[in-house]
Design an enzyme around this catalytic site. Structure first.
Site, mmCIF file in Angstrom:
data_model
loop_
_atom_site.group_PDB
_atom_site.id
_atom_site.type_symbol
_atom_site.label_atom_id
_atom_site.label_comp_id
_atom_site.label_asym_id
_atom_site.label_seq_id
_atom_site.Cartn_x
_atom_site.Cartn_y
_atom_site.Cartn_z
ATOM 1 N N GLU A 408 0.837 -1.210 0.000
ATOM 2 C CA GLU A 408 0.000 0.000 0.000
ATOM 3 C C GLU A 408 0.861 1.244 0.000
ATOM 4 O O GLU A 408 0.536 2.249 -0.655
ATOM 5 C CB GLU A 408 -0.916 -0.006 1.227
ATOM 6 C CG GLU A 408 -1.929 1.147 1.282
ATOM 7 C CD GLU A 408 -1.427 2.377 2.023
ATOM 8 O OE1 GLU A 408 -2.177 3.372 2.092
ATOM 9 O OE2 GLU A 408 -0.279 2.374 2.526
ATOM 10 N N GLY A 509 -10.424 5.554 11.568
ATOM 11 C CA GLY A 509 -9.234 5.427 12.397
ATOM 12 C C GLY A 509 -9.331 6.375 13.568
ATOM 13 O O GLY A 509 -10.328 7.084 13.739
ATOM 14 N N SER A 594 -27.189 24.054 -15.143
ATOM 15 C CA SER A 594 -28.601 23.670 -14.972
ATOM 16 C C SER A 594 -28.812 22.173 -15.207
ATOM 17 O O SER A 594 -29.659 21.554 -14.552
ATOM 18 C CB SER A 594 -29.490 24.487 -15.917
ATOM 19 O OG SER A 594 -29.092 24.313 -17.274
ATOM 20 N N HIS A 654 -14.989 8.257 -10.571
ATOM 21 C CA HIS A 654 -16.158 8.704 -9.806
ATOM 22 C C HIS A 654 -16.421 10.176 -10.098
ATOM 23 O O HIS A 654 -15.556 11.022 -9.885
ATOM 24 C CB HIS A 654 -15.923 8.493 -8.313
ATOM 25 C CG HIS A 654 -17.181 8.299 -7.524
ATOM 26 N ND1 HIS A 654 -18.094 9.308 -7.327
ATOM 27 C CD2 HIS A 654 -17.698 7.202 -6.903
ATOM 28 C CE1 HIS A 654 -19.100 8.843 -6.595
ATOM 29 N NE2 HIS A 654 -18.881 7.564 -6.338
#
Length: 705
Positions: A408, A509, A594, A654
């Site tokens: 990681e 965390g 809009s 995303h």
């Protein structure tokens, strides 16, 4: 002096055997809740929470923090983790990937003063007799993962936190950057972006240091003794870490978009790794460099940049100082190395609904008691708790998958490669991903999540007593620090690949607060001795965070209907829309938003419909309707990631939130539109209003009843 690093010894020793910056700020809001009295436990919940034992958490912490576990170096620890999960009833295995990594060979840094005298940096942390792992012969050198092999000799400039706006401030001051070396302090953007920005402005090397001004109130200047004699920062502590360009894409730089196997084709890594050398140093060794700039260039107090001036007894002047020259060398060894993810599974009765819970295992140092192995210890204890519940005859509705990620720290490699390999299964079945990275580095709970999880995540907090607050709960401690606001996910930990493939995600965390002992991030002093003496003596916070994560996982895996709050997502979309309008209005350009507003309205209608359907399913106890609702809750996030990646960084799909292009950690909402507006590219902004709106409409279509 040129320091040679005996990594042959390091690897010989192993033959038998985050990414996360910290500052004191509150996350941006997505949902607000009010405090209530502690909620009593159900019998199942009592079994789970009573399974946690502070002494065994201490044992797990000791194990993880007394052997080198740099990425790709300790298969034994991965197998040990899988074995503990197996003992607790999980079907466990190791998944192997072959990834590009690099390891330090040698490094040096010296400052030549105008009078010809030389300051030679040691580039080492002090060995402390009180802290045994800081003295291990195989301790990890100070270095940057994915740093560039090279030498640089030049005058140098102090560049603040190394954000683009910092470099722009220097340019506005008519300070020449070309051909110089950058001296930057940690904090703010991900460290790799500091190095990237230095290179973009023509600089030829970058040196990073930690400033005690970012340590809150527990400093030597405030009368506290330095570690190991007290809770303040040891002046020789050094923050290691990756310098990959995290906001472009995480994972193996040589296999973007596909899993790294032994025979995988390898792409050019240059888009996401530096092309100038970099070194991390302690503040003790930064002081001579900063002091040599005093009186040269512009004093820090006149630069007009937030966080430019730190807490050291220097002026933080920009420089350059005529005749003051830095010489730096960094030599790295490239490797395609195996890494190992431990995976444990308890099958649920609904095989097409899956909950994934993860923590990474690798660390930059022998220790890693906070990052990441407070989370690792919690994960072992969590497996024990579920094992005890299974022994009573319980089986979850949804399959529970535990993951212990490797690599990681270099750039979310273990989780990214695993998601890339299993993407079809994950996107057809995964309900949510729950992440715990730094489980405990202090006494301040933190929570970030996609908005639909916020309600259940905060309600579960009300079931957990908090060690420092008698008769009060984790919720009370969290709300007191956050004003009851759940943070927005950016990047910097293993939820990233899940989120950007449309999977609901959460990161939790307990962090260092301004009055907590200083947590030595990515330093040798993030050790078992520090944790058991200062960070969490007695491991009470480990237990509380573990109980919380376990109860949250229990409800996510076992509630008859997935406990999502869809109106909360509508509220978030509207809040982000208001922020976007503020951003647009702060410029001289215009964007017609809009279409985005209409898409949010459509999402709201669908969210209300599905919540009404949920109520009907519960009131009629209609199993088929419950299944319909669960499928919609499981899948709606996929719509947000269905329109392709963001400009120039296709990994991030995303449309609602992503790490900022110049932060790497902190989130930007409606990133395709917002960053185009900030760049003055209003044509692109208009395009991304359309694409963002399409993503939101697709999510709405999935929810529509």
């Amino acid at each position: 002096m040129h320091v040679h690093i005996p990594l042959s010894l390091l690897f010989a020793t192993l033959a038998g055997g985050c990414v996360r910056d910290h500052a004191f700020h509150r996350p941006r809001s997505i949902v607000k809740r009010q405090s209530t009295p502690r909620v009593p436990l159900t019998p199942d919940e009592a079994v789970l929470t009573n399974s946690f034992d502070n002494n065994t958490l201490n044992d797990w912490s000791y194990y993880y923090t007394h052997g080198v576990h740099l990425a790709g170096t300790n298969r034994t620890m991965a197998q040990w983790t899988a074995d503990r999960w197996s003992e607790n009833g999980f079907q466990s295995r190791l998944d192997e990937y072959h990834t590009y990594l690099n390891y330090p060979v040698s490094h040096s840094l010296s400052l030549t003063y105008p009078n010809g005298s030389v300051f030679q940096a040691s580039l080492e942390e002090a060995m402390l007799t009180e802290d045994e792992t800081s003295t291990y012969p195989e301790r990890i050198p100070t270095f940057h993962g994915y740093s560039f092999t090279g030498n640089a000799t030049a005058e140098y400039i102090y560049v603040g936190r190394g954000q683009v706006v910092d470099f722009e401030a220097l340019v506005a001051l008519n300070i020449s950057l070309e051909g110089k070396i950058a001296l930057a302090k940690y904090g703010g953007p991900f460290r790799g972006l500091k190095v990237k920005n230095a290179a973009l402005y023509g600089m030829i090397g970058c040196v990073l240091f930690t400033d005690p001004g970012d340590d809150g109130n527990i400093t030597e200047a405030n009368g506290y003794a330095a570690y190991p004699d007290g809770p303040a920062r040891n002046p020789t502590s050094v923050q290691r870490g990756s310098v990959q360009f995290l906001s472009t894409y995480p994972g193996d730089p040589t296999t973007p978009g596909y899993a790294s196997k032994q025979d995988s084709p390898r792409a050019d890594k240059s888009p996401v790794v530096p092309n100038i050398p970099s070194l991390p140093i302690s503040y003790a060794e930064a002081i001579p460099l900063l002091r040599a700039l005093d009186g040269s260039g512009t004093p820090g107090s006149q630069v007009n940049r937030t966080n430019w001036v730190g807490a050291l007894n220097v002026t933080y002047s920009t420089g350059p100082a005529p005749g003051a020259v830095l010489s730096m060398s960094n030599v790295m060894r490239d490797a395609i190395n195996p890494i190992w993810d431990a995976v444990g599974i308890i099958n649920g009765t609904n095989q097409d609904e899956v909950l994934v819970i993860g923590n990474h295992r690798d660390a930059w140092i022998v220790g890693g008691a906070a990052d990441p192995n407070s989370g690792s210890a919690i994960m072992v204890e969590l497996s024990k708790a579920f094992g005890r519940l299974v022994a009573t005859g319980w089986q979850p509705r949804r399959t529970i998958v535990l993951c212990s990620w490797d690599a990681e720290e270099y750039g979310l490699l273990g989780s990214t490669e695993w998601v890339e390999e299993h993407i079809n299964w994950l996107t057809s079945s995964t309900v949510a991903y729950l992440n715990i990275d730094v489980g405990v580095s202090g006494k301040t709970p933190s929570l970030s999540a996609t908005p639909e999880i916020g309600n259940i995540a905060t309600e579960i907090m009300k079931k957990i007593p908090w060690p420092t607050m008698p008769n009060e709960t984790l919720y009370d401690a969290w709300a007191a620090e956050s004003d009851g606001e759940v943070g927005v996910l950016g990047s910097g930990s293993d939820y990233t690949s899940f989120l950007h493939n449309g999977i609901s995600s959460l990161d939790v965390g307990s962090d260092q607060g301004p009055d907590d002992p200083v947590y030595h991030y990515h330093s040798n002093y993030d050790s078992y001795h520090w944790m058991s003496t200062y960070g969490d003596p007695g491991y009470q916070y480990h237990s509380a965070m573990g109980q919380y994560l376990t109860l949250l996982a229990y409800h996510m895996a076992n509630d008859e209907i997935i406990p999502y709050d869809l109106p909360a997502y509508t509220a978030a979309l509207r809040s982000y829309y208001d922020e976007l309008l503020t951003t647009v209005n702060s410029t001289s350009g215009t964007v017609d938003t809009s279409e985005l507003s209409a898409a949010i309205n459509q999402f709201e209608n669908s969210a209300n419909e599905v919540m009404a359907l949920r109520g009907q399913a519960v009131s009629t106890n209609d199993a088929a309707l419950k299944t319909v609702v669960n499928r919609k809750f499981r899948d709606f996030q996929r719509g947000f990631t269905s329109v392709g990646g963001l400009p120039d960084r296709e990994f991030y799909k995303h449309v609602v939130n992503a790490p900022g292009i110049d932060t790497g950690y902190a989130p930007t909402t409606y990133p395709g539109v917002t960053e185009a507006v900030q760049a003055g590219n209003f044509e692109r902004a208009a395009e991304w209003v359309g694409r963002t709106s399409l993503g939101i409409r697709r999510a709405a279509d999935i929810l529509k009843t």
